[in-house]
Structures are given as C-alpha cells and as structure tokens.
Scaffold this motif. Structure first.
Motif, short mmCIF file in Angstrom:
data_model
loop_
_atom_site.label_atom_id
_atom_site.label_comp_id
_atom_site.label_asym_id
_atom_site.label_seq_id
_atom_site.Cartn_x
_atom_site.Cartn_y
_atom_site.Cartn_z
N TYR A 101 59.93 62.60 -38.56
CA TYR A 101 60.13 62.22 -40.00
C TYR A 101 60.88 63.21 -40.71
O TYR A 101 60.37 64.37 -40.67
N SER A 112 62.15 64.14 -44.57
CA SER A 112 62.16 63.70 -45.89
C SER A 112 63.18 64.83 -46.71
O SER A 112 63.09 66.16 -46.47
N PRO A 143 64.66 59.49 -35.76
CA PRO A 143 63.50 59.82 -36.62
C PRO A 143 63.69 58.78 -37.87
O PRO A 143 64.82 58.27 -38.36
N ALA A 144 62.41 58.63 -38.72
CA ALA A 144 62.39 58.23 -40.07
C ALA A 144 62.98 58.96 -40.96
O ALA A 144 62.63 60.11 -41.08
N TRP A 194 63.99 59.74 -45.01
CA TRP A 194 63.99 59.08 -46.25
C TRP A 194 64.68 60.18 -47.15
O TRP A 194 64.08 61.41 -47.25
N TRP A 239 64.96 52.47 -40.30
CA TRP A 239 64.33 53.67 -40.25
C TRP A 239 65.06 54.81 -41.28
O TRP A 239 64.74 55.87 -41.27
N ARG A 286 58.57 66.53 -40.38
CA ARG A 286 57.27 66.22 -39.82
C ARG A 286 57.62 65.59 -38.33
O ARG A 286 58.61 65.18 -37.74
N ASP A 341 55.77 64.80 -34.31
CA ASP A 341 54.53 64.24 -33.59
C ASP A 341 53.45 65.18 -33.27
O ASP A 341 52.30 64.51 -33.08
N ASP A 383 54.26 70.56 -39.50
CA ASP A 383 55.35 70.25 -40.52
C ASP A 383 56.20 71.64 -40.74
O ASP A 383 55.49 72.80 -40.85
#
Length: 282
Positions: free
Chosen positions: A102, A104, A153-154, A156, A189, A213, A215, A219
């Motif tokens: 993830y 961001s 990955p996600a 954002w 995603w 982030r 798995d 972080d």
C-alpha cells in the motif's frame, strides 16, 4: 568497427548485462550488426550496450530474449539495471516502493512518479541532468511496472491543486499528463484526490511525503529533499504522518470530484488555444 572493450561483470548490473549480452550473442554465432538487424536496431547500439556505454530499455531486452531464445534472462535483468541508474540516495526507496502493498503519497508540486507520462517525466529530468535524461527516464518508467503486476500495490495519491497548474513541458505535455490521470478513474488499485486551493492552510504545507505499508514489514515514511531523501520506520513519525495524511484525504475532493476538477483544468488551461506566435495547440 566492433567495440571490444572488456567488462568486469561484477562491477555493476549494467556491466553484467553487457557481458551476458556479448556472451550469448557470440554463442549464437551472431555479430553485433546481425543481432541488430534481427531486433530492429543499429549494431552500434548493441555494441554500446555490450560495453556498458548505453543503458538497455525493457523493449530492447524483450527483443533480445526472443532473438537469442534466452528464456527471459534480459527481461528479468533489465529491472535491476534500470534501478541502478536511479540516484544512489533514491535507490533504497525505489526498492521498498516495489515491495510495498500500500502506497500513500502527498504531492505539493509534481505528479507522483508512478503516474507520470514519459514526456512529463522527460521535461522534469532534463532540468538538472540533461545529459542523463534517457537513462533516468527509462528508470522512472521501469518503476511504473509495479502497477502492471498481477498483484499491484494499492496506490492512493493526494495532489495539491497547484500540481495541475504548474506547467511542465508545455501545454500539450500537461494536457496529456492530466488526461493520463483521468484514465485511473475506474482503476481498482489507484485512487487520486486533489486538495483544492480553497482549503487554505493544511498539514501538507511542510512538503510532499510518502507512506509505504507492507504485508509483513514495518511501515515506512519517506520525504525527499533537493539532493537526498529521508526514510524512517520510527513509530512516532509513522503515526504522526499517517494522521496527517488522513487529514489531507478528508480535506481533499472526492476521487469523483477530483476527476471533474482535473478535467476542467485540462480543458480551460491546456485546451486548444493559440500559442503567442499564433500557432494552435492540439
């Protein structure tokens, strides 16, 4: 003339790539020009890559694998080669970015690297390193391969509205860049929000930053300076910046509202208008 410069394969990923290319080409009984004809490039380019004077692209690697029937050796190796072309201080972040589940990102001035078009990136990279643009551009485009994986990955991204108005590369380049952002509207995603000017002061005014982030790993927080980057897994920093990022998300326009604003700026600022010399811009 065939370049016979000797390489130390252990010197760098680029040297290893070049030495393996020469070895497998010679095993196939091909001269540089003959291989070039097969993969639709000049034999001199093959020679430059074999002697580590030029960086291979992913397309070049794919064609060489097919021509020499390597089983994908160069397509696997080129990612390592291209990452090695990134600034030394950025390589650690790029490696962690590729492993993240993830991502961001808050960007105050520029489109995040994973979402940049080639021409937008080329314009940025040419400012400080005009002699290395091709290599750095190839490396940046290689980073974007993580979004094309089967399990990406996600991502954002919150962009300050200033990013949409800061003209990079000229109006046609900016129009294409904003159009590219719009293609992610329905991406499962990738989500993009814009923080409008009207929000006033906000926590992101300290500068752009990323949160990664994983798995199973801690972080990471990352922020970039002019000539280096800072990365940490300090829990207090992660907590503070995670809250700050949540505040930015809450203050920003929704993904749908952000899409509308991006489309409006694209048309109003970078649409079909005459240039100062009277020429139109497509």
């Amino acid at each position: 003339m065939v370049n016979i410069r000797n390489l130390d394969p252990s010197a760098s990923p680029l040297d290893y790539y070049g030495s393996e290319l020469r070895r497998l080409r010679e095993e196939a009984g091909l001269k540089q020009g003959q291989l070039g004809d097969i993969i639709f490039c000049a034999g001199s380019l093959v020679g430059q890559i074999e002697t580590a004077r030029k960086v291979p692209t992913r397309a070049f690697s794919d064609r060489v694998d097919a021509a020499l029937v390597t089983g994908g050796v160069f397509s696997r190796l080129v990612g390592l080669v291209l990452r090695s072309q990134l600034p030394t201080w950025f390589q650690a972040y790029a490696e962690m970015e590729a492993k993240a589940a993830y991502i961001s990102s808050f960007q105050a001035q520029l489109v995040y690297g994973l979402l940049q078009t080639e021409e937008y990136a080329r314009a940025l990279l040419g400012v400080d390193r005009p002699g290395q643009v091709d290599e750095l551009l190839a490396a940046r485009m290689e980073r974007q391969q993580i979004l094309k994986r089967d399990n990406p990955p996600a991502l954002w991204v919150v962009l300050a509205e200033a990013v949409l108005h800061q003209e990079v590369g000229g109006r046609p380049v900016m129009r294409d860049q904003l159009a590219h952002l719009l293609t992610f509207l329905d991406h499962p995603w990738v989500k993009i929000q814009v923080l409008p000017f009207s929000i006033g002061q906000h926590t992101g005014m300290m500068g752009p930053f990323n949160l990664l982030r994983f798995d199973s790993d801690p972080d990471l927080f990352y922020e970039e300076g002019y000539a280096d980057g800072y990365m940490t897994a300090n829990p207090s920093v992660i907590r503070e910046r995670s809250v700050g990022y949540a505040r930015l998300q809450a203050a920003a326009l929704s993904p749908e509202g952000s899409t509308q604003l991006i489309a409006r700026v694209m048309e109003e600022r970078y649409g079909d208008k005459p240039e100062p010399d009277g020429r139109g811009v497509a």
